[in-house]
Design a protein around this motif. Structure first.
Motif, PDB file in Angstrom:
ATOM      1  N   THR A   1       0.922  -1.282  -0.014  1.00  0.00           N
ATOM      2  CA  THR A   1       0.243   0.025  -0.010  1.00  0.00           C
ATOM      3  C   THR A   1       0.892   1.758   0.055  1.00  0.00           C
ATOM      4  OG1 THR A   1       0.416  -0.129   2.213  1.00  0.00           O
ATOM      5  CG2 THR A   1      -1.883  -1.355   1.375  1.00  0.00           C
ATOM      6  N   GLY A   2       1.613   1.337   0.563  1.00  0.00           N
ATOM      7  CA  GLY A   2       2.909   2.608   1.228  1.00  0.00           C
ATOM      8  C   GLY A   2       3.344   2.967  -0.217  1.00  0.00           C
ATOM      9  N   PRO A   3       3.923   1.949  -1.066  1.00  0.00           N
ATOM     10  CA  PRO A   3       4.487   2.509  -2.419  1.00  0.00           C
ATOM     11  C   PRO A   3       3.327   3.276  -3.677  1.00  0.00           C
ATOM     12  CG  PRO A   3       5.842   0.978  -2.097  1.00  0.00           C
ATOM     13  CD  PRO A   3       5.035   1.115  -0.983  1.00  0.00           C
ATOM     14  N   ILE A   4       2.659   2.472  -3.304  1.00  0.00           N
ATOM     15  CA  ILE A   4       1.802   2.595  -4.493  1.00  0.00           C
ATOM     16  C   ILE A   4       0.655   3.937  -3.939  1.00  0.00           C
ATOM     17  CG2 ILE A   4      -0.756   1.240  -4.570  1.00  0.00           C
ATOM     18  CD1 ILE A   4       0.930  -0.182  -6.151  1.00  0.00           C
ATOM     19  N   PHE A   5       0.388   4.049  -2.992  1.00  0.00           N
ATOM     20  CA  PHE A   5      -0.173   5.244  -1.857  1.00  0.00           C
ATOM     21  C   PHE A   5       0.263   6.453  -2.733  1.00  0.00           C
ATOM     22  CE2 PHE A   5      -3.573   3.163   1.092  1.00  0.00           C
ATOM     23  CZ  PHE A   5      -3.605   2.246   0.227  1.00  0.00           C
ATOM     24  N   HIS A   6       1.828   6.290  -2.133  1.00  0.00           N
ATOM     25  CA  HIS A   6       2.618   7.624  -3.001  1.00  0.00           C
ATOM     26  C   HIS A   6       3.077   7.752  -4.463  1.00  0.00           C
ATOM     27  CE1 HIS A   6       4.793   8.249   1.079  1.00  0.00           C
ATOM     28  NE2 HIS A   6       4.714   7.520   1.131  1.00  0.00           N
ATOM     29  N   GLU A   7       3.096   6.585  -5.040  1.00  0.00           N
ATOM     30  CA  GLU A   7       3.194   6.693  -6.948  1.00  0.00           C
ATOM     31  C   GLU A   7       1.014   7.533  -6.836  1.00  0.00           C
ATOM     32  OE1 GLU A   7       1.618   3.928 -10.712  1.00  0.00           O
ATOM     33  OE2 GLU A   7       2.806   2.720  -8.968  1.00  0.00           O
ATOM     34  N   LEU A   8       0.159   7.034  -6.685  1.00  0.00           N
ATOM     35  CA  LEU A   8      -1.005   7.541  -7.427  1.00  0.00           C
ATOM     36  C   LEU A   8      -1.242   8.812  -6.896  1.00  0.00           C
ATOM     37  CD1 LEU A   8      -3.393   4.458  -6.610  1.00  0.00           C
ATOM     38  CD2 LEU A   8      -2.740   5.689  -8.180  1.00  0.00           C
ATOM     39  N   ALA A   9      -0.217   9.074  -5.385  1.00  0.00           N
ATOM     40  CA  ALA A   9      -0.313  10.472  -4.824  1.00  0.00           C
ATOM     41  C   ALA A   9      -0.066  11.416  -6.004  1.00  0.00           C
ATOM     42  CB  ALA A   9       0.492  10.754  -3.935  1.00  0.00           C
ATOM     43  N   GLU A  10       0.823  11.329  -7.152  1.00  0.00           N
ATOM     44  CA  GLU A  10       1.262  12.215  -7.884  1.00  0.00           C
ATOM     45  C   GLU A  10       0.699  11.865  -9.215  1.00  0.00           C
ATOM     46  OE1 GLU A  10       4.325  14.197  -7.523  1.00  0.00           O
ATOM     47  OE2 GLU A  10       4.423  13.392  -5.474  1.00  0.00           O
ATOM     48  N   ARG A  11       0.511  11.116  -9.550  1.00  0.00           N
ATOM     49  CA  ARG A  11      -0.346  10.417 -10.638  1.00  0.00           C
ATOM     50  C   ARG A  11      -1.815  11.065 -10.307  1.00  0.00           C
ATOM     51  NH1 ARG A  11      -0.328   4.349 -12.764  1.00  0.00           N
ATOM     52  NH2 ARG A  11      -1.331   5.137 -14.563  1.00  0.00           N
ATOM     53  N   LEU A  12      -2.482  11.044  -9.935  1.00  0.00           N
ATOM     54  CA  LEU A  12      -3.965  11.688  -9.579  1.00  0.00           C
ATOM     55  C   LEU A  12      -3.615  13.035  -9.182  1.00  0.00           C
ATOM     56  CD1 LEU A  12      -5.425   8.888  -7.231  1.00  0.00           C
ATOM     57  CD2 LEU A  12      -5.598   8.819 -10.258  1.00  0.00           C
ATOM     58  N   THR A  13      -3.265  14.196 -10.412  1.00  0.00           N
ATOM     59  CA  THR A  13      -3.074  15.227  -9.952  1.00  0.00           C
ATOM     60  C   THR A  13      -4.221  16.645  -9.954  1.00  0.00           C
ATOM     61  OG1 THR A  13      -3.357  15.436 -12.436  1.00  0.00           O
ATOM     62  CG2 THR A  13      -1.136  14.893 -11.879  1.00  0.00           C
ATOM     63  N   ARG A  14      -5.885  16.296 -10.225  1.00  0.00           N
ATOM     64  CA  ARG A  14      -6.316  17.078  -9.881  1.00  0.00           C
ATOM     65  C   ARG A  14      -7.404  16.578  -9.163  1.00  0.00           C
ATOM     66  NH1 ARG A  14     -10.505  16.352 -15.040  1.00  0.00           N
ATOM     67  NH2 ARG A  14     -12.154  18.227 -13.403  1.00  0.00           N
ATOM     68  N   ARG A  15      -7.592  17.290  -7.784  1.00  0.00           N
ATOM     69  CA  ARG A  15      -7.876  17.359  -6.290  1.00  0.00           C
ATOM     70  C   ARG A  15      -8.961  16.320  -6.251  1.00  0.00           C
ATOM     71  NH1 ARG A  15     -10.521  19.741  -1.993  1.00  0.00           N
ATOM     72  NH2 ARG A  15     -11.234  21.709  -3.852  1.00  0.00           N
ATOM     73  N   GLY A  16      -9.533  15.830  -5.062  1.00  0.00           N
ATOM     74  CA  GLY A  16     -10.303  14.836  -5.312  1.00  0.00           C
ATOM     75  C   GLY A  16     -10.371  13.967  -4.490  1.00  0.00           C
ATOM     76  N   ILE A  17     -11.689  13.399  -4.140  1.00  0.00           N
ATOM     77  CA  ILE A  17     -12.044  12.162  -3.092  1.00  0.00           C
ATOM     78  C   ILE A  17     -11.592  11.120  -3.229  1.00  0.00           C
ATOM     79  CG2 ILE A  17     -13.666  11.649  -1.155  1.00  0.00           C
ATOM     80  CD1 ILE A  17     -16.027  13.603  -2.611  1.00  0.00           C
ATOM     81  N   VAL A  18     -10.183  10.292  -2.447  1.00  0.00           N
ATOM     82  CA  VAL A  18      -9.751   9.382  -2.554  1.00  0.00           C
ATOM     83  C   VAL A  18     -10.487   8.348  -1.656  1.00  0.00           C
ATOM     84  CG1 VAL A  18      -7.461   8.231  -1.864  1.00  0.00           C
ATOM     85  CG2 VAL A  18      -8.187  10.421  -3.479  1.00  0.00           C
ATOM     86  N   VAL A  19     -10.742   7.445  -2.087  1.00  0.00           N
ATOM     87  CA  VAL A  19     -11.555   6.310  -1.479  1.00  0.00           C
ATOM     88  C   VAL A  19     -10.953   4.948  -1.444  1.00  0.00           C
ATOM     89  CG1 VAL A  19     -13.370   5.255  -1.011  1.00  0.00           C
ATOM     90  CG2 VAL A  19     -14.100   7.122  -1.854  1.00  0.00           C
TER      91      VAL A  19
END
Length: 226
Positions: free
Chosen positions: A94-112
């Motif tokens: 989860t840790g590396p995945i979340f870091h990767e996605l935090a950089e890829r999901l550039t438009r602010r939103g609701i992360v579930v």
């Protein structure tokens, strides 16, 4: 209606499809993965019904599928197809995945995040913190089978470890107190860590009615936002 205060935001649904998510004992009607898929499908429907955009990410030790955000009504069908094709056979990171996605999901939103979170807690929380740093609103549905929380085993049992953890034969009554202590500590670390980062946290037992879980949570969230 529960999403009225959050219009014009994207709903990013992060679905854990690792091997441990296939676990199910008799007390639960669905595996953790099937229950998680139902949560994701219901939230996707609600978001699209509000004419907002929804995205789906499936992950285990890496990102498996990333469906770009869309408000098109056909988006739900695509998300359901991707979820149906998910194969829970790998470990969680989860840790590396979340870091990767935090950089890829550039438009602010609701992360579930919909997951059993069976991973290193410190690494996982650091990944959630990255989402918050990127100004995403974050919700965690922490799914656990009732047997994982209650340890109802009575007789000598062969326990098969998921995610390459091997097998062991044990007398469960001798392990119960230590096991429950570890599980309670794990859940408390996750809950406290989430709340310390202003992440909405909800522990979900997979024997709970899905409609009750979602309606209660969304009503409480809507009241807090207002």
């Amino acid at each position: 209606k529960q999403f009225e205060a959050e219009t014009n935001l994207i709903g990013y649904l992060l679905l854990d499809t690792s091997e441990s998510m296939q676990y199910r004992r008799d007390a639960a009607p669905l595996s953790k993965l099937a229950y998680a898929q139902c949560i994701a499908a219901a939230l996707a429907f609600l978001i699209l019904h509000q004419h907002d955009s929804v995205s789906l990410v499936t992950f285990d030790d890496e990102v498996r599928q990333l469906i770009r955000p869309s408000s098109n009504p056909t988006q739900l069908k695509q998300l359901l197809r991707v979820m149906e094709q998910s194969e829970p056979v790998r470990k969680t990171r989860t840790g590396p995945i979340f870091h990767e996605l935090a950089e890829r999901l550039t438009r602010r939103g609701i992360v579930v995040v919909i997951s059993d979170l069976f991973d290193d807690v410190e690494s996982m929380l650091a990944g959630l913190k990255h989402f918050r740093h990127r100004r995403h609103d974050v919700i965690v549905f922490h799914l656990l089978d009732p047997a994982e929380l209650d340890f109802p085993f009575e007789h000598v049992t062969q326990f098969k470890g998921l995610e390459s953890l091997g097998e062991v034969v044990a007398e469960p009554r001798s392990l119960r107190a230590a096991y429950l202590k570890e599980v309670q500590s794990f859940v408390q670390q996750v809950r406290t860590g989430c709340r310390g980062q202003q992440v909405d946290y909800l522990q979900v037992r997979t024997d709970q009615p899905l409609d009750a879980v979602l309606s209660t949570f969304l009503a409480a969230r809507s009241k807090r936002i207002k």
